[in-house]
Design a protein around this motif. Structure first.
Motif, PDB file in Angstrom:
ATOM      1  N   ARG A 117       3.239  -6.294 -10.232  1.00 57.60           N
ATOM      2  CA  ARG A 117       3.586  -5.625  -8.975  1.00 57.60           C
ATOM      3  C   ARG A 117       3.550  -4.122  -9.221  1.00 57.60           C
ATOM      4  N   TYR A 174       0.037  -7.637  -6.908  1.00 59.08           N
ATOM      5  CA  TYR A 174       0.592  -7.088  -5.677  1.00 59.08           C
ATOM      6  C   TYR A 174       0.615  -5.569  -5.818  1.00 59.08           C
ATOM      7  N   LEU A 176       1.526  -1.935  -3.759  1.00 53.99           N
ATOM      8  CA  LEU A 176       2.182  -1.282  -2.634  1.00 53.99           C
ATOM      9  C   LEU A 176       1.689   0.157  -2.600  1.00 53.99           C
ATOM     10  N   ARG A 211       0.066  -4.039   0.553  1.00 52.01           N
ATOM     11  CA  ARG A 211       0.726  -3.567   1.759  1.00 52.01           C
ATOM     12  C   ARG A 211       0.767  -2.043   1.719  1.00 52.01           C
ATOM     13  N   HIS A 213       2.708   1.320   2.619  1.00 53.69           N
ATOM     14  CA  HIS A 213       4.036   1.847   2.888  1.00 53.69           C
ATOM     15  C   HIS A 213       3.857   3.030   3.844  1.00 53.69           C
ATOM     16  N   TRP A 264      11.314  -1.995  -4.933  1.00 50.11           N
ATOM     17  CA  TRP A 264       9.960  -2.442  -4.583  1.00 50.11           C
ATOM     18  C   TRP A 264      10.026  -3.442  -3.436  1.00 50.11           C
ATOM     19  N   ASP A 265      10.946  -4.398  -3.514  1.00 47.18           N
ATOM     20  CA  ASP A 265      11.078  -5.420  -2.467  1.00 47.18           C
ATOM     21  C   ASP A 265      11.458  -4.794  -1.121  1.00 47.18           C
ATOM     22  N   TRP A 268       8.381  -3.137   0.222  1.00 49.13           N
ATOM     23  CA  TRP A 268       7.393  -4.166   0.593  1.00 49.13           C
ATOM     24  C   TRP A 268       7.732  -4.744   1.967  1.00 49.13           C
ATOM     25  N   SER A 271       7.038  -2.370   4.832  1.00 55.63           N
ATOM     26  CA  SER A 271       5.657  -1.897   4.914  1.00 55.63           C
ATOM     27  C   SER A 271       4.832  -2.701   5.917  1.00 55.63           C
ATOM     28  N   GLU A 274       0.152  -7.653   5.188  1.00 53.21           N
ATOM     29  CA  GLU A 274      -1.089  -7.722   4.407  1.00 53.21           C
ATOM     30  C   GLU A 274      -2.350  -7.706   5.261  1.00 53.21           C
TER      31      GLU A 274
END
Length: 285
Positions: A117, A174, A176, A211, A213, A264-265, A268, A271, A274
């Motif tokens: 990630r 993943y 971001l 994703r 941000h 991070w979560d 995510w 944001s 996908e």
């Protein structure tokens, strides 16, 4: 050691066990070096994971650190042997002295991670950068790096991208992106377009989720970092790679890793989804 432990996991297991035992005994690295008749540099490099330790060196060190349980000793001996992997592409002579210790560890973890990630607040992650884009990004540090270092670090990014694509099975990735990443043209529009096209292809192949941000998000977008999970998505089986300017580091501390994952979560979830993010990336490309 678990039968499935890989070289990077095994090396990490040994160095953490040694560091924890040293701290439990209240020894400094200098005291350990003096007792073992080693250089301080050797102790520091073993604990940081820059080098492996031989079984002949490990046995007396474990005894000095108070680790004498037979099963534990043998487990760590097996791990030390497993950590001595065959030479890999990043061990090539042309890269010697041009990669930071943290970067070398990062590449070895990338070769074995099941999930990665990344958070990219300013530039596309190194493992997704195209050649021209990577050269432009590293070229920003012309006052800090030699021309040779810039060329090699750019080439390393291309090699990392290929290594991840060629893995079987591939890890789940993943990324971001801060929205500004789609606008900042390192190397010009063509370089950015080529890199974003490659990102779109990876998304279409199903092994990369991205994703964006958004700029209006209330969560601050500071600091580039990667979270690499080596066996399961558990903070105890993860490492954190952080970089700032020309300085980078590997972090093994679970609480600090947990804090980065929580941040991070949050970002995510705040944001753009996908599907829309993929559409924006394709349009920008």
């Amino acid at each position: 050691m678990s039968p499935g432990d890989t070289p990077a996991v095994a090396r990490r297991k040994v160095r953490l066990a040694l560091k924890d035992a040293r701290l439990a005994q209240g020894f400094t690295q200098s005291q350990v070096a003096e007792a073992m008749e080693w250089s301080l540099s050797k102790v520091m490099r073993i604990e940081s994971g820059e080098v492996t330790i031989s079984a002949n060196d490990l046995r007396p060190l474990l005894s000095h650190l108070g680790i004498r349980d037979r099963e534990t000793v043998e487990d760590l001996i097996h791990a030390a042997k497993a950590s001595k992997q065959k030479k890999q592409w990043w061990d090539d002579q042309r890269y010697q002295g041009l990669l930071t210790p943290a970067m070398r560890q990062l590449i070895s973890f990338e070769a074995e991670a099941t999930v990665i990630r990344s958070f990219a607040p300013a530039v596309i992650p190194g493992w997704l950068q195209g050649e021209a884009y990577a050269l432009a990004v590293t070229g920003v540090f012309v006052d800090e790096l030699t021309t040779r270092e810039i060329e090699i670090r750019s080439a390393i990014r291309a090699a990392r991208r290929k290594a991840l694509r060629d893995r079987t099975p591939r890890p789940q990735l993943y990324a971001l992106f801060d929205e500004s990443v789609l606008l900042r043209q390192y190397g010009g529009a063509k370089a950015l377009g080529e890199t974003l096209s490659a990102v779109s292809s990876a998304i279409a192949e199903g092994w990369l989720s991205v994703r964006i941000h958004p700029l209006e998000s209330p969560y601050p977008a500071f600091g580039q970092y990667d979270l690499l999970y080596l066996s399961s998505e558990d903070d105890n089986h993860a490492v954190l790679y952080r970089e700032s300017y020309t300085i980078d580091e590997i972090v093994d501390d679970p609480p600090r890793i947990a804090r980065h994952r929580e941040g991070w979560d949050r970002m995510w979830e705040a944001s753009i989804g996908e599907v829309e993010s993929a559409e924006r990336i394709a349009a920008a490309a």
